[in-house]
Enzyme design. Structure first.
Site, mmCIF file in Angstrom:
data_model
loop_
_atom_site.group_PDB
_atom_site.id
_atom_site.type_symbol
_atom_site.label_atom_id
_atom_site.label_comp_id
_atom_site.label_asym_id
_atom_site.label_seq_id
_atom_site.Cartn_x
_atom_site.Cartn_y
_atom_site.Cartn_z
ATOM 1 N N GLY A 47 14.207 19.186 16.102
ATOM 2 C CA GLY A 47 13.314 20.520 16.272
ATOM 3 C C GLY A 47 11.644 19.692 16.557
ATOM 4 O O GLY A 47 12.030 19.014 17.712
ATOM 5 N N GLU A 48 11.222 19.482 15.487
ATOM 6 C CA GLU A 48 9.881 18.965 15.734
ATOM 7 C C GLU A 48 9.168 18.162 14.355
ATOM 8 O O GLU A 48 9.109 18.669 13.680
ATOM 9 C CB GLU A 48 8.848 20.494 16.198
ATOM 10 C CG GLU A 48 7.649 19.903 15.931
ATOM 11 C CD GLU A 48 7.537 19.260 17.874
ATOM 12 O OE1 GLU A 48 8.120 19.358 18.078
ATOM 13 O OE2 GLU A 48 6.711 18.246 17.801
ATOM 14 N N SER A 49 9.354 17.092 14.840
ATOM 15 C CA SER A 49 9.340 15.553 14.123
ATOM 16 C C SER A 49 8.155 16.334 12.860
ATOM 17 O O SER A 49 7.916 16.290 11.568
ATOM 18 C CB SER A 49 9.585 14.849 13.601
ATOM 19 O OG SER A 49 8.439 14.501 15.089
ATOM 20 N N CYS A 79 17.197 13.431 17.630
ATOM 21 C CA CYS A 79 16.045 13.493 18.022
ATOM 22 C C CYS A 79 14.813 13.477 16.684
ATOM 23 O O CYS A 79 14.228 12.509 16.555
ATOM 24 C CB CYS A 79 16.648 14.757 18.770
ATOM 25 S SG CYS A 79 15.084 14.822 19.974
ATOM 26 N N ARG A 106 7.262 9.158 20.887
ATOM 27 C CA ARG A 106 7.775 10.632 20.667
ATOM 28 C C ARG A 106 7.868 10.969 22.372
ATOM 29 O O ARG A 106 6.720 10.163 23.108
ATOM 30 C CB ARG A 106 7.372 11.172 19.445
ATOM 31 C CG ARG A 106 7.508 11.171 18.434
ATOM 32 C CD ARG A 106 6.287 11.554 17.205
ATOM 33 N NE ARG A 106 6.869 13.446 17.368
ATOM 34 C CZ ARG A 106 5.476 13.969 17.526
ATOM 35 N NH1 ARG A 106 4.608 14.149 17.056
ATOM 36 N NH2 ARG A 106 5.881 15.389 17.088
ATOM 37 N N ILE A 135 16.504 16.328 24.882
ATOM 38 C CA ILE A 135 15.229 17.625 25.384
ATOM 39 C C ILE A 135 14.297 16.860 24.187
ATOM 40 O O ILE A 135 13.896 16.605 22.975
ATOM 41 C CB ILE A 135 15.547 18.427 23.998
ATOM 42 C CG1 ILE A 135 17.166 19.342 24.836
ATOM 43 C CG2 ILE A 135 15.193 20.091 24.108
ATOM 44 C CD1 ILE A 135 17.567 20.128 23.766
ATOM 45 N N ARG A 136 12.957 16.817 25.065
ATOM 46 C CA ARG A 136 10.978 16.436 24.573
ATOM 47 C C ARG A 136 12.082 15.378 23.186
ATOM 48 O O ARG A 136 11.341 15.185 22.755
ATOM 49 C CB ARG A 136 11.073 17.926 23.684
ATOM 50 C CG ARG A 136 10.605 18.239 24.387
ATOM 51 C CD ARG A 136 9.392 19.280 24.355
ATOM 52 N NE ARG A 136 10.133 20.663 23.332
ATOM 53 C CZ ARG A 136 9.804 20.024 21.730
ATOM 54 N NH1 ARG A 136 8.488 19.271 21.824
ATOM 55 N NH2 ARG A 136 10.160 20.320 20.982
ATOM 56 N N HIS A 172 21.294 15.219 21.437
ATOM 57 C CA HIS A 172 21.452 16.395 20.463
ATOM 58 C C HIS A 172 23.340 16.759 20.517
ATOM 59 O O HIS A 172 23.453 17.017 21.463
ATOM 60 C CB HIS A 172 21.319 17.891 20.696
ATOM 61 C CG HIS A 172 19.479 17.979 20.817
ATOM 62 N ND1 HIS A 172 19.375 18.505 19.125
ATOM 63 C CD2 HIS A 172 18.091 17.490 21.009
ATOM 64 C CE1 HIS A 172 17.780 18.344 19.488
ATOM 65 N NE2 HIS A 172 17.595 17.696 20.181
ATOM 66 N N GLU A 174 25.414 17.560 18.523
ATOM 67 C CA GLU A 174 25.237 19.150 18.262
ATOM 68 C C GLU A 174 25.869 19.974 19.202
ATOM 69 O O GLU A 174 26.233 21.414 18.799
ATOM 70 C CB GLU A 174 24.557 19.153 17.451
ATOM 71 C CG GLU A 174 23.563 20.106 16.799
ATOM 72 C CD GLU A 174 22.110 18.298 17.682
ATOM 73 O OE1 GLU A 174 22.888 17.953 17.935
ATOM 74 O OE2 GLU A 174 21.303 19.182 17.253
#
Ligand code: GLN
Length: 191
Positions: A47-49, A79, A106, A135-136, A172, A174
């Site tokens: 997600g967004e850390s 991630c 990051r 993803i990023r 990812h 998942e």
């Protein structure tokens, strides 16, 4: 049967719960410190850390998770989850949990190609390559001697690692139908 907690503050948590269900494992959403009680292992999703960190701080989860992990609770970070579990990460204003002795960069693949998919050879999962979705994504830039690197890109960038009961990957698993990474966590790390 084991009870696996999934941190459900932000990001791709539903997909982890779905993978665990496919593996016939009880998945427990964790939002509050008391929901950590009784779990046998924890997954911290991507997600967004920075967002997850803020939410963990406001819910008093960071200290609780750090305490449990230091006590030996198996944990799997994907991630952003890897970023949070690392000893340090670039562009982070706040402290990470520091459960695994790695330094992480990051958004390591820049803006244009910040998302891509590739087949990775991951010896711990067997012969067949693992289709990895980035993803990023971050990368591991430094790892202590106690850390085992599990996967590298062709240019030798490290993208998955394990130290004791702490498993991390930059991609990812998942988001694919390949259950091997989660099975490895359940059987070889949390088992
Ligand atoms: N770029 C995100 C971060 O730095 C991580 C992306 C992800 O989890 N897919 O937190």
């Amino acid at each position: 049967m084991k009870s696996i907690g999934v941190l459900v503050l932000q990001g791709a948590f539903i997909e982890h719960i779905q993978v665990l269900r496919k593996l016939n494992v009880d998945a427990f959403p964790v939002r509050l410190p008391q929901e950590l009680q009784g779990i046998d292992a924890l997954i911290i999703p991507g997600g967004e850390s920075t967002a997850i960190t803020k939410l963990m701080q406001s819910y008093n989860l960071a200290e609780a998770v750090r305490g449990l992990v230091l006590d030996g609770l198996p944990v799997f970070g994907t991630c952003a989850g890897m970023i949070l579990l690392a000893k340090s990460a670039t562009q982070m204003n706040s402290e990470t949990i520091g459960a695994i002795n790695i330094e992480v960069k990051r958004n390591a693949f820049g803006r244009q190609i910040d998302s891509f998919e590739t087949d990775l050879f991951i010896p711990a999962l067997g012969e067949e390559p693992f289709h990895a979705i980035f993803i990023r994504a971050p990368i591991i830039t430094k790892a202590g001697l106690e850390v085992k690197i599990l996967a590298e890109l062709e240019d030798n960038k490290s993208v998955a690692a394990i130290q004791g009961k702490v498993l991390v990957c930059a991609f990812h698993p998942e988001l694919t139908d390949d259950l091997r990474f989660h099975r490895y966590f359940l059987e070889s790390v949390a088992g």
